[in-house]
Design a protein around this motif. Structure first.
Motif, PDB file in Angstrom:
ATOM      1  N   LEU A   7       0.835  -1.204   0.000  1.00 18.39           N
ATOM      2  CA  LEU A   7       0.000   0.000   0.000  1.00 18.39           C
ATOM      3  C   LEU A   7       0.873   1.258   0.000  1.00 18.39           C
ATOM      4  CD1 LEU A   7      -2.783  -1.149   2.477  1.00 18.39           C
ATOM      5  CD2 LEU A   7      -3.166  -0.444   0.102  1.00 18.39           C
ATOM      6  N   ASN A   8       1.906   1.281   0.829  1.00 17.90           N
ATOM      7  CA  ASN A   8       2.760   2.463   0.885  1.00 17.90           C
ATOM      8  C   ASN A   8       3.604   2.596  -0.384  1.00 17.90           C
ATOM      9  OD1 ASN A   8       2.985   4.755   2.423  1.00 17.90           O
ATOM     10  ND2 ASN A   8       3.995   3.739   4.127  1.00 17.90           N
ATOM     11  N   GLN A   9       4.009   1.461  -0.965  1.00 17.53           N
ATOM     12  CA  GLN A   9       4.705   1.514  -2.251  1.00 17.53           C
ATOM     13  C   GLN A   9       3.796   2.150  -3.293  1.00 17.53           C
ATOM     14  OE1 GLN A   9       8.029   0.451  -2.888  1.00 17.53           O
ATOM     15  NE2 GLN A   9       7.571   1.760  -4.638  1.00 17.53           N
ATOM     16  N   ALA A  10       2.527   1.768  -3.256  1.00 13.65           N
ATOM     17  CA  ALA A  10       1.557   2.346  -4.191  1.00 13.65           C
ATOM     18  C   ALA A  10       1.392   3.850  -3.957  1.00 13.65           C
ATOM     19  CB  ALA A  10       0.209   1.633  -4.071  1.00 13.65           C
ATOM     20  N   ILE A  54      -5.983   4.444  -1.741  1.00 13.60           N
ATOM     21  CA  ILE A  54      -4.912   3.607  -1.178  1.00 13.60           C
ATOM     22  C   ILE A  54      -4.421   4.196   0.154  1.00 13.60           C
ATOM     23  CG2 ILE A  54      -2.491   2.921  -1.527  1.00 13.60           C
ATOM     24  CD1 ILE A  54      -4.220   1.198  -3.238  1.00 13.60           C
ATOM     25  N   ALA A  55      -4.161   5.499   0.181  1.00  9.27           N
ATOM     26  CA  ALA A  55      -3.676   6.139   1.411  1.00  9.27           C
ATOM     27  C   ALA A  55      -4.709   6.019   2.529  1.00  9.27           C
ATOM     28  CB  ALA A  55      -3.330   7.602   1.149  1.00  9.27           C
ATOM     29  N   GLU A  56      -5.972   6.229   2.198  1.00 10.62           N
ATOM     30  CA  GLU A  56      -7.016   6.111   3.215  1.00 10.62           C
ATOM     31  C   GLU A  56      -7.145   4.683   3.719  1.00 10.62           C
ATOM     32  OE1 GLU A  56     -10.442   7.904   1.374  1.00 10.62           O
ATOM     33  OE2 GLU A  56      -9.720   9.931   1.805  1.00 10.62           O
ATOM     34  N   LEU A 106       2.421  -4.043  -9.725  1.00  6.36           N
ATOM     35  CA  LEU A 106       2.245  -3.639  -8.334  1.00  6.36           C
ATOM     36  C   LEU A 106       0.860  -4.031  -7.825  1.00  6.36           C
ATOM     37  CD1 LEU A 106       3.494  -2.201  -5.871  1.00  6.36           C
ATOM     38  CD2 LEU A 106       2.493  -0.075  -6.755  1.00  6.36           C
ATOM     39  N   ALA A 107      -0.152  -3.867  -8.652  1.00  6.23           N
ATOM     40  CA  ALA A 107      -1.512  -4.266  -8.261  1.00  6.23           C
ATOM     41  C   ALA A 107      -1.561  -5.773  -8.004  1.00  6.23           C
ATOM     42  CB  ALA A 107      -2.519  -3.856  -9.333  1.00  6.23           C
ATOM     43  N   GLU A 108      -0.867  -6.549  -8.828  1.00  7.44           N
ATOM     44  CA  GLU A 108      -0.819  -7.996  -8.609  1.00  7.44           C
ATOM     45  C   GLU A 108      -0.166  -8.316  -7.257  1.00  7.44           C
ATOM     46  OE1 GLU A 108       1.164  -9.541 -12.097  1.00  7.44           O
ATOM     47  OE2 GLU A 108      -0.558  -9.065 -13.375  1.00  7.44           O
ATOM     48  N   GLU A 109       0.910  -7.603  -6.930  1.00  7.70           N
ATOM     49  CA  GLU A 109       1.549  -7.787  -5.620  1.00  7.70           C
ATOM     50  C   GLU A 109       0.577  -7.437  -4.493  1.00  7.70           C
ATOM     51  OE1 GLU A 109       5.601  -6.387  -4.789  1.00  7.70           O
ATOM     52  OE2 GLU A 109       5.739  -5.976  -6.951  1.00  7.70           O
TER      53      GLU A 109
END
Length: 151
Positions: A7-10, A54-56, A106-109
């Protein structure tokens, strides 16, 4: 990677990618400008919506999203370069397409990490982003006269 890490990577990557798209929006010239220029606004808006979601979500599950330019720059895996008016329109589209291909992975991860931690909500967020990203890959590839090559 753990769910909070993905999530933070995103957060870092979506922040950087919004900037890459914005740069494309500012520096594009040439054939297709009248359609691609407003398209970049649309893409930026969607990326910023994902970033907020994502941040929320990260906050909801007890995490702390990156929130400074320094953190975004230190953690993003999306590269940047100085803007140039000399870049061809196709090169700008290639840059944006490359960012979407990265986000697909990244979404797959994120889907895997959320599944591993039995977090269906986070998994659903990443599934939605992955579907939208794959559609953008298809559209931008078509703009370049190619098949999307989605795996």
């Amino acid at each position: 990677m753990k769910r909070e890490q993905v999530l933070n990577q995103a957060v870092a990557d979506l922040s950087q990618f919004a900037t890459v798209i914005h740069q494309t929006h500012w520096y594009m010239r040439g054939n297709g400008f009248l359609t691609m220029h407003p398209k970049m606004d649309e893409l930026m808006d969607e990326v910023n919506e994902w970033l907020d979601e994502i941040a929320e979500r990260l906050i909801i599950i007890g995490g702390s999203p990156y929130s400074t330019l320094k953190e975004f720059a230190e953690h993003t895996k999306i590269s940047d370069e100085i803007g140039s008016y000399d870049k061809l329109m196709t090169d700008h589209v290639e840059t944006v397409l490359s960012g979407y291909r990265y986000l697909q992975g990244l979404a797959e991860e994120g889907i895997e990490a959320a599944d591993d931690e039995d977090d269906a909500v986070t998994e659903d967020i990443f599934i939605g982003i992955k579907a939208a990203v794959e559609k953008k890959i298809w559209m931008l590839s078509a703009q370049l006269g190619r098949a999307p090559e989605i795996k």
